[in-house]
Enzyme design. Sequence first.
Site, mmCIF file in Angstrom:
data_model
loop_
_atom_site.group_PDB
_atom_site.id
_atom_site.type_symbol
_atom_site.label_atom_id
_atom_site.label_comp_id
_atom_site.label_asym_id
_atom_site.label_seq_id
_atom_site.Cartn_x
_atom_site.Cartn_y
_atom_site.Cartn_z
ATOM 1 N N CYS A 1 3.698 5.926 -1.898
ATOM 2 C CA CYS A 1 3.242 5.529 -2.148
ATOM 3 C C CYS A 1 2.425 6.518 -3.480
ATOM 4 O O CYS A 1 2.908 6.793 -5.016
ATOM 5 C CB CYS A 1 1.467 6.074 -0.867
ATOM 6 S SG CYS A 1 0.646 5.341 -1.964
ATOM 7 N N ARG B 1 -8.500 -1.961 -6.191
ATOM 8 C CA ARG B 1 -8.097 -1.247 -4.878
ATOM 9 C C ARG B 1 -6.826 -2.464 -4.623
ATOM 10 O O ARG B 1 -7.513 -3.429 -3.866
ATOM 11 C CB ARG B 1 -8.713 -0.684 -4.042
ATOM 12 C CG ARG B 1 -8.624 0.073 -3.466
ATOM 13 C CD ARG B 1 -8.904 1.336 -3.547
ATOM 14 N NE ARG B 1 -7.868 2.530 -2.739
ATOM 15 C CZ ARG B 1 -7.953 3.782 -3.216
ATOM 16 N NH1 ARG B 1 -7.992 4.322 -4.974
ATOM 17 N NH2 ARG B 1 -6.820 4.818 -3.249
ATOM 18 N N HIS C 1 2.866 2.999 3.679
ATOM 19 C CA HIS C 1 2.428 3.843 3.881
ATOM 20 C C HIS C 1 2.251 4.588 5.253
ATOM 21 O O HIS C 1 2.285 3.459 6.034
ATOM 22 C CB HIS C 1 1.192 5.017 3.603
ATOM 23 C CG HIS C 1 0.306 4.402 3.979
ATOM 24 N ND1 HIS C 1 -0.900 4.202 2.973
ATOM 25 C CD2 HIS C 1 -0.941 4.038 4.287
ATOM 26 C CE1 HIS C 1 -2.331 3.687 2.735
ATOM 27 N NE2 HIS C 1 -1.564 3.663 4.380
#
Lengths: 465, 254
Positions: free
Chosen positions: B95, B129, B198
Amino acid sequence: MKQRFKLLRFWAAVITAKCAIVILRLFKSGGTSLPGKLALKLYPQILDHLAGLFRVTMITGTNGKTTTSRIVLSMMEQKGLKVITNKSGANLSSGITTTLISALTLGGRPRFSHALLETDEAAFRTLAPRLKPETVIVTNFFRDQLDRYGELHTTVNNVREGISRIPDAVLILNADDSLCASLGRNAPNKVIYFGMGEGIYPESGASINSDAAFCIQCKSRYEYSSVTFGHLGHFRCPSCGYERPHTHVECSGILFYDSLGSHVEISGPDLRISVKLALPGLYNIYNALAGASFGLALGLDEKAIAAALSGFECGFGRMETIAIQDKELKMILVKNPTGFNQVLRYLLTQEKPFVLAFAINDRLADGTDISWLWDVDFEVLALMAERVRNFYVSGIRAEDMAVRLKYAGISTDRIRMEKDYRQLITRALQETGAGETCCILPTYTAMLDIRRILKKQFGLKEFWK
Amino acid sequence: MYELTICHLYPDLLNLYGDRGNIIALTKRCEWRGIRVHSRPVSLGDRFSPDECDILFIGGGQDYEQSIIQDDLLKGKREAIKEAVEAGKVILAVCGGMQLLGRYYRTHDGKDIACIGAVDLWTHGSHDRLIGNLVFECDFLKKDGFDGLVVGFENHSGKTWMGPGVRPMGKVIAGFGNNGEDGFEGAVYKNTYCTYSHGSLLPKNPALADHLITLALKNRYTDFEALPPLDDSLEAAAREAMIRRLTGKQGSGR
Ligand SMILES: [Zn+2]
């Protein structure tokens, strides 16, 4: 004319919402947001109007909102105030609207003088200026459901912005939390700080997952003379001098502590009491301090504050205990790493063998990202593994929880997967010995599901009442 | 006895989303096979030396924390990290870590923030997002004899693109990946692996964890051949459950 039209709209919105509340009750649904949503649709300014009818206290922060608000409620009861409170699941604008409407008569007059409102951290920014609280309590800030709340500093700044719009409110802030305490810096508000005395709390040591290791003002690394848990403690920035503020209410001694509660001394310039808390878990001392600070702000004397704290007996936060034959079933909500770590530390105080079950869901209200399980120190389970009869994993993400336990060093032959909650409860209880406890740690929606089953099977009372 | 040193870059600042799960997975999977692991945190003011590192992990941080490391990273550690990448050290960057290894990060108001520049990739901030569970398919894992499917969770607003010298880590099967547009996820350059997945990436994808451990052991020991297999049934169950949920299909179980 305009004023009359407004009143009419207000009344229409109130009546509509009240009907919705009655209908939802008829269907035995605990829905708390729909009536408020309807009212807000009909009359968008209704919250401002409603808030004007009550003297409002708001409680926000990551952990401990619910317990703190129950303690604050018992402070208010000491004073003989009539208070309406919202349920913890109803802490957004719609839920709060529903709560306040339910506190009105059909004619739109308030049946209570005060409103005690637990408020979601993210919603605080917009709600605070509308609700115009007299008092605001902020418990602490920790990382929590990053997929939903976004970054921690955004959350802190949201609350800061809300506070900047209510300069007359009294702020009650956690001095040991550098993020929370910073809300009181340079604010025109009157501030009451609470915290743990130096070296009083059995230290857990600083974690590398600290949420605030670096100064919020100048980004240098804080120095700590003592740490309680997470990033809470006596912090000081060596470069700009920002440090833990002096407290008005402080825990100056822990005389006794076990799995049922603690005996603590609380002192400050204006009080000195020694009180037994029927609240397990050391972190609840913080919630008690917040409650005592509120008592002071309310003008209660030492005796009344002590009485409110010691008379408080509803288990902690969202812990519920029910007796099933000669066994005990405990359900403790888990929702973020710091809270989860505190629950694990609490379990360490259990002396008898117990069964431990985890129910992990990833619905919206739980947080859709469960990576945070890897920030929880499950490695401490090794310290109690001998006392845990078996480890159960359940919920939508049971498999992930099993993997987490495996990598925390729990032998895989002691991990049982059971996705059916009914079966989970039956199997876990079967393994629980007489006089022993079965602990279930669910995330939010798993808790609701398990509660429904417990209600049916063991007559647990409904919680929105 | 084989030994590996795993360095965790800024563990006290870049530690979002359970990033340490990756370190735990690497460490445990080594220990279970009798490989000794030294883990070394490398934070502000610490020297990073590629010679003393077999695997480097770089996680993601929140904006506030990333702003704190900026100077230390670009002035202090940049050259050493570039050196490590070029020397073929095993690196996993997740990330924010992937973005940091790239050339620059362009904020949505058009400001370029310089990054390490060790890998030819760059990131543009956006208002979307890209968030949710993710499945992608990696050819290099297929070559290792697995089904190649990797599961993770992504949460980023930056959109990442790469230059010709860099390969994507995999093809997106479900989710967004690097930018939500070209269908690729992550980046591989030499032994540097970058991804938006992640949290529990390595615990749940043991094939990927073992791939990285194998590369690191081969780097250090010329006589090393292959890792002995482990019982990964719990990991497989967790991975399978997510593959089924997102694709409706069954994985091969490994
Ligand atoms: Zn400072």
